[in-house]
Design a protein around this motif. Structure first.
Motif, PDB file in Angstrom:
ATOM      1  N   SER A 468      -5.654-114.221  35.118  1.00 61.49           N
ATOM      2  CA  SER A 468      -5.415-113.959  36.547  1.00 61.49           C
ATOM      3  C   SER A 468      -4.956-115.198  37.301  1.00 61.49           C
ATOM      4  O   SER A 468      -5.060-115.264  38.518  1.00 61.49           O
ATOM      5  N   ALA A 469      -4.419-116.178  36.575  1.00 60.96           N
ATOM      6  CA  ALA A 469      -4.119-117.479  37.178  1.00 60.96           C
ATOM      7  C   ALA A 469      -3.144-117.389  38.346  1.00 60.96           C
ATOM      8  O   ALA A 469      -3.212-118.189  39.286  1.00 60.96           O
ATOM      9  N   MET A 470      -2.229-116.413  38.332  1.00 61.36           N
ATOM     10  CA  MET A 470      -1.252-116.312  39.411  1.00 61.36           C
ATOM     11  C   MET A 470      -1.916-116.009  40.748  1.00 61.36           C
ATOM     12  O   MET A 470      -1.334-116.271  41.816  1.00 61.36           O
ATOM     13  N   GLU A 471      -3.147-115.504  40.705  1.00 59.49           N
ATOM     14  CA  GLU A 471      -3.827-115.189  41.963  1.00 59.49           C
ATOM     15  C   GLU A 471      -4.270-116.443  42.716  1.00 59.49           C
ATOM     16  O   GLU A 471      -4.797-116.331  43.827  1.00 59.49           O
ATOM     17  N   VAL A 472      -4.040-117.645  42.147  1.00 52.97           N
ATOM     18  CA  VAL A 472      -4.298-118.843  42.955  1.00 52.97           C
ATOM     19  C   VAL A 472      -3.374-118.848  44.173  1.00 52.97           C
ATOM     20  O   VAL A 472      -3.718-119.394  45.227  1.00 52.97           O
ATOM     21  N   GLU A 473      -2.201-118.217  44.052  1.00 49.61           N
ATOM     22  CA  GLU A 473      -1.316-118.085  45.219  1.00 49.61           C
ATOM     23  C   GLU A 473      -1.991-117.241  46.289  1.00 49.61           C
ATOM     24  O   GLU A 473      -1.869-117.524  47.494  1.00 49.61           O
ATOM     25  N   THR A 474      -2.723-116.210  45.881  1.00 45.69           N
ATOM     26  CA  THR A 474      -3.448-115.363  46.823  1.00 45.69           C
ATOM     27  C   THR A 474      -4.530-116.178  47.547  1.00 45.69           C
ATOM     28  O   THR A 474      -4.732-116.023  48.756  1.00 45.69           O
ATOM     29  N   LEU A 475      -5.214-117.045  46.808  1.00 48.84           N
ATOM     30  CA  LEU A 475      -6.211-117.922  47.430  1.00 48.84           C
ATOM     31  C   LEU A 475      -5.571-118.760  48.535  1.00 48.84           C
ATOM     32  O   LEU A 475      -6.120-118.889  49.637  1.00 48.84           O
TER      33      LEU A 475
END
Length: 577
Positions: A468-475
């Motif tokens: 789920s690393a791409m969700e750091v953009e969501t953070l």
């Protein structure tokens, strides 16, 4: 009301998107997680306009994990929104996770036009059939008039009995149907009344005689033990549990996500003496925890063949499946309050000098001292223990409110369970009953939105992070106070673990199936979106990164480089591989 006002109210029309949004808001939904697109973009926008915060993700899996964890943390169903077809299929990851963990969640998916079903319409799928194995309840609204009742049913089922995942299907044509505002209000008012009634129902089937029997079993036990899990955490049973433990002096053992209902540092905590506690106890009161693989099915050789289980569970079927000595069906908090009242009328307390309490305490102290001796060694390149101790101390240094800890990975999660300390309820989220990897960033986002006063700290293996690393953009996009710590050992369990006889064939020169790019720069990923990245390979670097990121409370990734040969295959479950 003037005649013209009445006329205007009757002529104002709502489409299906607006009616769904109104229904969700009316029944208490305040957050929604998901990925928008055809045919649900308008639904998300309408919900936002009515005060429902929408958290937009990069994929439905992470959004679904967020919805499931939000349901656990708040006690109200988390809501996932997906597009049709493949979006629904991707969302099944979160829905099934909610079912396995017993967390309330509702997945909402758009679907193709009803008149075109079976003709190869855009993203066509029989979604009701697809979700059936993964949900408690699934319903399709076939007409706009059915929307409020369908929403009511899904939310009510999600939170009733043993909580779980439910599914709502809204065909594209229903989303575009219209209804007058006055008709909509009538439908909503009727459903709201039924929703309030259903929401007030609490499971409690325990007879007074059963409470008396439970108290008697504990009173006359030589080696009693109280075991509790995330079901007790969901029920907000911490006060009743604390009273029971401190009144009776009975040692307790939490399951991983039950940690924190009573502090891990409590004198009666048996976590560090787990094998002795479960191997020798003669009566075990198990509250909101299932006798599944996490508790060795309640069977020998881990448990004594003569142990008597008192099982407290909200689900009658669970009691029937496990066949305990005594089954108490009901909400954990209510059952414990009844038990406390019964014990108060005829009190007993083991006392610190009781042989069983002394044995547990002695063994726990021995094991803690052994662990602390290991933790005192500063190993560089890092093993798992050295950075974990630094993280533990940094978290404890924050005091209260304690951060919510998210953890996944084989070695990372297992070592974290033994080293990291939980002092407050519902502050640990990990792979859970289903052993789900990839939950990390979704759980982080759910925790940050559910408990905005708390920092969220994720301690992840590099494999778990990668899901789920791409969700750091969501953070970064939502500026959530989440610090993600990646234990980077270059692979699923670390470096190349193959034996010599496994390295052959035409692709023998490929990286091992467990291997990743060594020393990958995960910290630079969040920097691409404007977050803060840190690289840590020494104690000083890690302490500095933790101090700065904890104080800043902004999205950050700390890339901790671990010796690729420090871990073991499958953590503590290598026997199953």
């Amino acid at each position: 009301m003037a005649e013209s006002d009445t006329h205007n109210l009757q002529t104002v029309v709502l489409d299906g998107n607006q009616l769904i949004a109104k229904s969700l808001a009316r029944f208490g939904v305040d957050r929604m997680f998901g990925v928008v697109g055809i045919p649900v973009t308008s639904l998300a926008n309408r919900a936002v306009s009515l005060g429902v915060r929408f958290l937009a993700f990069h994929n439905e899996q992470s959004a679904g994990y967020a919805a499931s964890a939000y349901g656990y943390l708040t006690g109200r169903p988390g809501v996932l929104l997906t597009v049709s077809g493949p979006g629904c299929v991707h969302g099944l990851a979160g829905l099934s996770n909610a079912m396995a963990n017993g967390w309330p969640m509702v997945m909402i998916s758009g679907s193709c036009d009803q008149k075109d079903f079976g003709r190869g319409d855009f993203q066509e799928l029989d979604q009701i059939a697809a979700v059936k194995p993964f949900s408690k309840f699934a319903v399709k609204a076939k007409d706009i008039n059915e929307i409020p009742e369908c929403v009511l049913q899904a939310l009510a089922h999600a939170g009733s009995g043993r909580p779980g995942g439910c599914y709502l299907d809204f065909p594209s044509d229903v989303l575009h149907q219209t209804i007058s505002d006055s008709e909509a209000e009538g439908l909503l008012a009727g459903a709201a009344g039924r929703f309030r009634k259903l929401s007030e129902e609490v499971v409690f089937n325990v007879q007074n005689s059963q409470i008396e029997e439970a108290a008697s079993l504990l009173r006359h036990a030589e080696r009693p033990l109280i075991v509790f899990g995330k079901g007790a955490a969901f029920a907000r049973a911490e006060s009743a549990l604390t009273k029971l433990v401190e009144t009776t002096g009975i040692p307790f053992l939490p399951t991983p996500m039950g940690k924190g209902l009573l502090p891990d540092t409590h004198d009666l905590a048996a976590t560090a003496a787990r094998s002795l506690a479960i191997g020798k106890c003669d009566v075990a009161l198990v509250v909101g925890a299932r006798l599944n693989w996490l508790l060795h099915f309640g069977e020998p050789p881990k448990w004594s063949k003569d142990v008597k289980f008192i099982l407290v569970d909200v689900c009658q079927e669970e009691i029937e499946l496990r066949k305990p000595h005594l089954g108490l069906v009901g909400d954990a908090k209510l059952v414990l309050e009844k038990l406390n009242k019964q014990i108060k009328d005829d009190p007993f307390c083991l006392g610190r000098s009781h042989p069983w309490v002394e044995a547990i305490s002695r063994k726990a102290k021995e094991n803690v001292l052994k662990m602390e001796a290991q933790l005192a060694k500063q190993v560089v390149p890092f093993n798992f223990l050295t950075p974990m101790k630094i993280i533990r101390d940094a978290i404890l240094g924050l005091g209260t409110p304690a951060p919510i800890l998210v953890s996944e990975g084989a070695n990372t999660m297992d070592v974290g369970r033994a080293v990291l300390v939980q002092t407050e309820p519902r502050t640990r989220l990990d792979a859970g009953t289903w052993g789900t990897m990839g939950v990390g960033l979704g759980y982080c986002i759910a925790a940050a939105v559910a408990s905005p006063d708390r920092l969220v700290v994720a301690v992840e293996g590099d494999s778990g992070f990668g899901f789920s690393a791409m969700e750091v953009e969501t953070l970064v996009r939502y500026q959530l106070p989440v610090v993600v710590i990646v234990f980077n050992n270059g692979g699923v369990y670390g470096g190349d673990r193959r034996s010599q006889d496994e390295i052959n064939g035409p692709y023998k020169d490929d990286p091992a199936p467990t291997s990743f790019v060594p020393s990958a720069a995960y910290h630079t990923l969040i920097e691409a979106f404007g977050g803060k990245g840190y690289l840590a390979g020494t104690p000083e670097e890690l302490k500095s990164a933790l101090a700065e990121s904890f104080a800043t409370r902004k999205p950050a990734v700390i890339n901790v480089i671990i010796d690729p040969y420090a871990g073991s295959e499958s953590g503590r479950l290598q026997h199953k591989n």
